[in-house]
Structure formats: C-alpha cells, structure tokens
Design an enzyme around this catalytic site. Structure first.
Site, PDB file in Angstrom:
ATOM      1  N   LYS A  36      -1.359 -31.143  -6.261  1.00 54.73           N
ATOM      2  CA  LYS A  36      -1.247 -29.683  -6.214  1.00 54.73           C
ATOM      3  C   LYS A  36      -0.177 -29.215  -7.201  1.00 54.73           C
ATOM      4  CE  LYS A  36      -0.596 -26.086  -2.649  1.00 54.73           C
ATOM      5  NZ  LYS A  36      -0.423 -25.892  -1.185  1.00 54.73           N
TER       6      LYS A  36
ATOM      7  N   SER B 198      -3.660 -23.081   0.621  1.00 54.63           N
ATOM      8  CA  SER B 198      -3.366 -22.863  -0.787  1.00 54.63           C
ATOM      9  C   SER B 198      -3.706 -24.069  -1.656  1.00 54.63           C
ATOM     10  CB  SER B 198      -1.872 -22.511  -0.950  1.00 54.63           C
ATOM     11  OG  SER B 198      -1.036 -23.546  -0.445  1.00 54.63           O
TER      12      SER B 198
ATOM     13  N   SER C 116      -2.459 -25.217   4.866  1.00 54.42           N
ATOM     14  CA  SER C 116      -3.027 -25.440   3.539  1.00 54.42           C
ATOM     15  C   SER C 116      -3.490 -26.855   3.283  1.00 54.42           C
ATOM     16  CB  SER C 116      -2.005 -25.038   2.467  1.00 54.42           C
ATOM     17  OG  SER C 116      -1.702 -23.662   2.573  1.00 54.42           O
TER      18      SER C 116
END
Length: 551
Positions: A60, A134, A158
């Site tokens: 990420k 996210s 997330s």
C-alpha cells in the site's frame, strides 16, 4: 528460464493485459525486478532457505518501500524512504519480490477506494462498483492474480472491506503484532499493518514472517474449556439494513460453521455498533489531524493541489475538536469495550458480515460520507476495542463476492484462522499442462483462490499427448499396463471453485480422477479420446514442461 523469472514476466504481462492503471502509484521497472529474481535464484542455488521465494508482493502506498516514493496517495506529500518498512523488509528477506506500491484512499482515510488523485480503484469483479478502501489497490492486485501477497493497513476496516468486495482473504492482526514503523499513520494509536492473499494459508504464512514478539504483556485470556468452537452471532435485527441477498448469504455462512461442528450462540451487538459510530463521529478522528493535519493546512494555503476534498474535509474538521470531548469519548469507549468483551467472554469468535452492502461508484459519488459510514458499521470498532480479525470469502450475493469476518480478543489470531477454515472446505486438483504454474491458464486457478500444494507424478499408467488447441495443452489418458509416470502439480482450491472451473471447461477437456504415485486419487484434467486423433504422443518426455523445454 527459472520459474521465478517466468513469474515476474507473467506478472508484468498481466498488469498490461488487465489495463487497470489505477491499481498502482509506482511500479518498479521490470528489468530491476528481473535482476532481483536472478539474484534470488542464485541464493536458492547456494542452499539458502527462502520460504517465500518468488512470491510477488505489492505494498500500500503509505508503507515504505526502498527505492520508491511514499506518497500516502498525495503526490505533494511524497518522500524517499531510506529503507523498507519492517513489514516489507521481513517478507523480502524470506524471498518475496516487490512489484510496486498501490493506490489507496488518500492518507488511508476511507473505506471506498475512490478518494485518490490517481483515480478510483474499480472492483476486480464489477468495474461499476467500489473496490473497498483504503487498501484498494493492494486488494485488487491480489484478486486479479497479479501478485500473491499485498500489504494494507487497517484503522477502521481497510484490511477487511477490500478483501470482502474482491473475494480474497484479509488478516487484521492484533495491534502491535506487525510493526507500524515506516507506515504513514492514519490514527497511530490503533493502526495495523494487514496482509491480503487469495487463500488463508498464504496470508497466515506471510503474517508469520512479518510478526514480532508481542510489544506488550499478553492478556489473561480465559482458559478455554474443551469442546467445539463457540461462535457468536447477533440477532438478525441488530445487523440493520443489508443489501438484497446479503442476509441470506450471511445465514448460509452461519449454517456452514454450525454444520462443521461449531456451537453457535447469540450476542448483543450494541456495544460494537455504538463504538463503530464513534470512530468518525467522535473525538478519535482528531488523531488523523495529528498525523497529517499540518501538512494538509500548508498545502491548502498553497492552493490544495492533489488533495481529495472528502479527505481534506475530514482531516481539517478534526482540528477543532475540543480536548474535553476526547476525555468524554474515551470514558464512553472504555465502558463499551467492557460490555463488548463481556459479550465475547463465552465465545471464541464473533461472526459478522464484513459490511452491510457493496455500493457502486455512482452511489459513493452521490453520498461519499454516508456510503463510507455504512461500510464501517461492523469494522470500525475492532481496533478501538483492541481486537483481532480475519476476513474471508463466504460465497456470493447478487453474483458478486460476499465476505464475512471473524473477530476475537487480542492475540487470538491463530484461533480465528482455525475457525475461518470452517468456511473454506478445500479440494485438490491435479493439473498437467496449461494450468501449471506460470503457464497461460494458471491465472484461472489463481482467480479461484487456488494454491499450489506440491509437485508429484501419476501412477505408471498414463500417456500424455500434445493436443492441437489454443493455447497449446496436453491430454492425459489412462492406459493401464504400458503407461508411465507423468509429472503433475497438485493444487488446493475451494470446493465451490472446482465446480466453477468445471462449468467453464472447454472441449475436449474433461474432469476425471487420476491415480498418483502414492496410490491416492484426486480430480484431474483429462481429455476425450476423440481429441487424440493426430495428437503427438509425448509420454517419453515425462511431463508437459519437459516437452516444452525441448520444443
């Protein structure tokens, strides 16, 4: 060519073929990753133990990867990390190869995957729907078979919501089990580094390499009395409004764990949902301002280029929350946590739908705050209560993946994974040709959540023929006496995945049973006898790969 190098090249080819540029923030140059793959092969040849050798990894965009900028989804925030984050470094030390950093809801603020200047990350199965955030890009990269593993973060869900929406596994470990150094924080006190994979064993293996010894005293968990797993569920009315078909899918998951031997009991969900609402509506959101608020204020003063307006609104409003509200909310949260743990006291895990529904991109655009808040109904409280969780696929609803999560006290991570296995009955499949690792049809297996178990051979009773098909593939036939051993790979995949594979199997291929050299029998791809006309007998090569290497 080595298998590792072949996998790297196949991944970059898949990136181009999928045409999903919104997944990535920065990709490493292919030649750089290929060079690392060659070095990895040399280390293996020297006898080094690399349990994740050749596994492809994405991180990420708020997690440091040496050589790539860390942006947290905001180009103006970018910095060049001096080293990998510990979570990344530990996976690379075990042999994983990083392809790049993935798109996210800016500053890890959101559960939708649309709040990014790099574009909305579309769902892997339905591009009209959100991927979940996210950690959006990480989840979709795994779901599309580009990488084997991907790192996310989880503050409000997330590491779980994107797993549910894309039909993969997401483990949100106990807080502190995986170091958060080298991670741009959302709410530093409760953030967790998470891992996505297509199967639970793969995710667990990655977590084992990332984890550190506990940085705090282990809690005094009640001694577990012998007996079946005890799984708690809420009364139906406490789940609230669910999307069409979701209640039925959840009830099917409950029936499955019960049929697998678990003891199901009822729990009051109220403290969980009340705490969930506090994460954004209370004072705890102020920690997001602590993380990046001063940077956001400065960039706004310079024109705000590259800032997502929804994220900016959340962070700047958090600046003005009075200190007394934090103390009030902390006291309330403590009371809710006490109630929640009391509800969980006689259960091994709480089973919930990961989210109440799956919105479209248009629905999120029309109501960005409302849609996001709904998605966190079941996930927001987990880190506030210092709990562990694992999100796993549990069938489909409306033709799209449906996911559930299991939640338990801190440091019950392994227990939750064992209970999650009740939802994932697996079967084995033997493949001999185009579905082998790194062969053209292997992504079909990966998309179904299959994982390679072992390489072995058939009993000495088979012939192999090169069929005239596109793509080229062999036909395995049983001949009895006069046959020989043929190399096969054994893959484990969800039971429902085998059924889906069978419905899409083109002629002349069929599904039958093959006997292995150890005397066991497993399902396998065979072919119709008519397909053998004018097909070259390649049995003498002992397997499809050996044949390809000589042609």
């Amino acid at each position: 060519m080595s298998r590792t190098l072949t996998r790297v090249r196949a991944a970059y080819a898949r990136i181009e073929a999928t045409a999903r540029p919104e997944i990535w923030i920065d990709l490493r140059p292919q030649e750089e990753v290929e060079a690392e793959a060659r070095t990895l092969d040399e280390r293996l040849a020297r006898g080094e133990h690399l349990p994740l050798a050749g596994r492809l990894l994405a991180a990420k965009g708020n997690i440091d990867v040496a050589g790539l900028p860390t942006t947290a989804g905001c180009p103006a925030y970018a910095y060049q990390p001096a080293a990998d984050a510990p979570a990344v470094a530990r996976l690379r030390a075990a042999g994983a190869l990083v392809l790049g950093t993935t798109n996210l809801d800016q500053f890890a603020t959101g559960l939708v995957g649309t709040r990014s200047p790099h574009g909305a990350v579309r769902n892997a199965h339905d591009p009209a729907r959100v991927s979940g955030g996210s950690s959006a890009g990480s989840a979709v990269a795994v779901a599309l078979g580009i990488v084997d593993l991907a790192l996310g973060t989880d503050t409000a869900g997330s590491g779980r919501v994107p797993a549910a929406f894309n039909g993969i596994v997401g483990i949100k470990p106990t807080r502190g089990l995986v170091p958060t150094e080298g991670v741009v924080p959302a709410c530093a006190s409760i953030d967790c580094v998470t891992v996505f994979a297509r199967t639970l064993p793969e995710a667990e293996q990655a977590l084992a390499h990332m984890a550190s010894p506990p940085d705090r005293a282990l809690p005094s968990l009640p001694a577990r009395t012998p007996g079946p797993w005890r799984v708690a569920i809420p009364p139906r009315e406490q789940l609230g409004e669910l999307d069409e078909g979701w209640a039925e899918a959840y009830e099917a998951a409950v029936r499955q764990v019960r049929a697998a031997g678990a003891e199901v009991r009822t729990l009051d969900l109220t403290p969980f949902t009340e705490a969930a609402a506090m994460l954004y509506q209370g004072a705890f959101v102020a920690e997001r301002y602590t993380a990046v608020g001063h940077f956001v204020d400065k960039l706004l003063a310079e024109g705000g280029e590259g800032l997502d307006p929804t994220v900016t609104g959340i962070i700047t409003r958090a600046r003005d929350i009075p200190a007394h509200q934090l103390y009030t909310d902390t006291e309330h949260l403590t009371a809710l946590r006490t109630r929640a743990l009391a509800e969980l006291a006689d259960a091994d895990a709480l089973l919930l739908p990961t989210t109440p529904g799956h919105p479209t991109l248009a629905e999120v655009a029309a109501d960005p705050l409302g849609a996001n808040a709904r998605l966190g109904r079941f996930t927001n409280s987990t880190n506030l209560f210092d709990l562990a969780a694992v999100a796993v696929p549990a069938g489909q609803a409306g033709g799209l993946p449906f996911g559930v999560m299991l939640i338990g006290p801190a440091f019950t991570d392994e227990r939750l994974a064992r209970i999650a296995e009740l939802l994932h009955p697996h079967t084995q499949l033997a493949v001999v040709g185009a579905h082998l690792s790194d062969q053209p049809l292997n992504p079909q297996l990966l998309a179904l959540g299959a994982v390679l178990d072992r390489t072995t051979t058939t009993a000495p009773a088979y012939h192999l023929h090169a069929l005239r098909t596109t793509p080229p593939k062999p036909g395995l036939v049983h001949v009895g006496d006069g046959g020989t051993e043929i190399e096969v790979e054994i893959w484990r995949l969800p039971a429902e995945g085998l059924g889906r594979l069978l419905t899409s199997l083109p002629r002349p291929m069929t599904l039958g049973s093959v006997q292995l050299t150890d005397g066991s029998s497993v399902p396998a791809f065979l072919c119709e006898p008519s397909a053998l006309e004018n097909a070259e007998n390649i049995t003498q090569h002992g397997g499809w790969r050996s044949y390809l290497n000589k042609h």
